[in-house]
Scaffold this active site. Structure first.
Site, mmCIF file in Angstrom:
data_model
loop_
_atom_site.group_PDB
_atom_site.id
_atom_site.type_symbol
_atom_site.label_atom_id
_atom_site.label_comp_id
_atom_site.label_asym_id
_atom_site.label_seq_id
_atom_site.Cartn_x
_atom_site.Cartn_y
_atom_site.Cartn_z
ATOM 1 C CG HIS A 6 -3.623 -1.226 0.099
ATOM 2 N ND1 HIS A 6 -3.704 -1.073 -1.262
ATOM 3 C CD2 HIS A 6 -2.530 -0.538 0.471
ATOM 4 C CE1 HIS A 6 -2.713 -0.327 -1.685
ATOM 5 N NE2 HIS A 6 -1.977 0.017 -0.648
HETATM 6 C C1 T46 Z 1 0.169 2.073 -2.098
HETATM 7 C C2 T46 Z 1 -0.384 2.829 -3.255
HETATM 8 C C3 T46 Z 1 -0.091 4.298 -3.187
HETATM 9 C C4 T46 Z 1 4.432 -4.974 -7.556
HETATM 10 O O1 T46 Z 1 4.665 -6.067 -8.137
HETATM 11 N N1 T46 Z 1 5.438 -4.252 -7.010
HETATM 12 C C5 T46 Z 1 5.233 -3.057 -6.385
HETATM 13 O O2 T46 Z 1 6.210 -2.429 -5.905
HETATM 14 C C6 T46 Z 1 3.894 -2.568 -6.284
HETATM 15 C C7 T46 Z 1 3.594 -1.247 -5.582
HETATM 16 C C8 T46 Z 1 2.883 -3.318 -6.835
HETATM 17 N N2 T46 Z 1 3.148 -4.498 -7.461
HETATM 18 C C9 T46 Z 1 2.043 -5.254 -8.068
HETATM 19 C C10 T46 Z 1 1.055 -5.844 -7.057
HETATM 20 C C11 T46 Z 1 -0.236 -5.888 -7.851
HETATM 21 O O3 T46 Z 1 -0.294 -7.094 -8.579
HETATM 22 O O4 T46 Z 1 1.278 -4.377 -8.886
HETATM 23 C C12 T46 Z 1 -0.096 -4.732 -8.843
HETATM 24 C C13 T46 Z 1 -0.954 -3.520 -8.467
HETATM 25 O O5 T46 Z 1 -0.691 -3.162 -7.104
HETATM 26 P P1 T46 Z 1 -1.809 -2.509 -6.156
HETATM 27 O O6 T46 Z 1 -3.141 -3.022 -6.528
HETATM 28 O O7 T46 Z 1 -1.368 -2.697 -4.730
HETATM 29 O O8 T46 Z 1 -1.719 -0.962 -6.575
HETATM 30 P P2 T46 Z 1 -2.370 0.299 -5.850
HETATM 31 O O9 T46 Z 1 -2.223 1.447 -6.776
HETATM 32 O O10 T46 Z 1 -3.735 -0.021 -5.348
HETATM 33 O O11 T46 Z 1 -1.445 0.537 -4.553
HETATM 34 C C14 T46 Z 1 -0.097 0.931 -4.710
HETATM 35 C C15 T46 Z 1 0.794 0.226 -3.690
HETATM 36 O O12 T46 Z 1 0.637 -1.193 -3.823
HETATM 37 C C16 T46 Z 1 0.456 0.626 -2.264
HETATM 38 O O13 T46 Z 1 1.455 0.183 -1.390
HETATM 39 O O14 T46 Z 1 0.225 2.584 -0.991
HETATM 40 O O15 T46 Z 1 0.026 2.337 -4.536
#
Ligand code: T46
Length: 134
Positions: A51
């Protein structure tokens, strides 16, 4: 600050006593820190990210172990490895990221300039390219 940039933070200490690295907003961190989160226990065959963000600025620091980050800006791509608690990667708005090769003991800490907001994410690569195109 925009785009992405490797960062090196000061290591205070010695091999004998160990080290401290301090992170201070608006000093060695170029934004106000509104959120800190960390990612850990990621299986080695998993790729996270996929993303970009519209506004969010972040600094990624691997506080233990190692991880690779593929960065894309719509034209070029670069792979950056984080494997030292005194190194970081600044990622600004409009940069696509894919994070993979998490070592078994990896903890990836992230400092973020904004509270969590799903509206700030662009999670589809074609939509990302359209977004860049204006
Ligand atoms: C990024 C990379 C390095 C939350 O509820 N609060 C938060 O602060 C974050 C970061 C995530 N979430 C929830 C949203 C999703 O339901 O946690 C779940 C997994 O998030 P995501 O699929 O976006 O995780 P990554 O590891 O793909 O990405 C994250 C960050 O979202 C993103 O901003 O740059 O880590």
């Amino acid at each position: 600050m925009k785009y992405f940039k490797k960062m090196k933070f000061k290591k205070i200490g010695s091999k004998k006593r160990g080290f401290i690295t301090a992170l201070e907003q608006k000093k060695n961190i170029p934004f106000e820190i509104k959120r800190v989160y960390y990612i850990y226990n990621v299986p080695s065959d998993v790729t996270r990210g996929h993303h970009a963000h519209k506004k969010l600025e972040q600094i990624l620091i691997c506080t233990s172990g190692s991880v690779k980050i593929k960065i894309k800006d719509g034209c070029n791509q670069e792979i950056i490895e984080l494997n030292e608690p005194s190194k970081g990667l600044y990622i600004g708005p409009s940069i696509w990221r894919e994070i993979y090769d998490y070592s078994e003991n990896c903890t990836l800490m992230v400092l973020a300039s904004e509270y969590y907001d799903e509206e700030d994410y662009i999670r589809n690569y074609n939509n990302y390219l359209r977004y860049l195109g204006g």
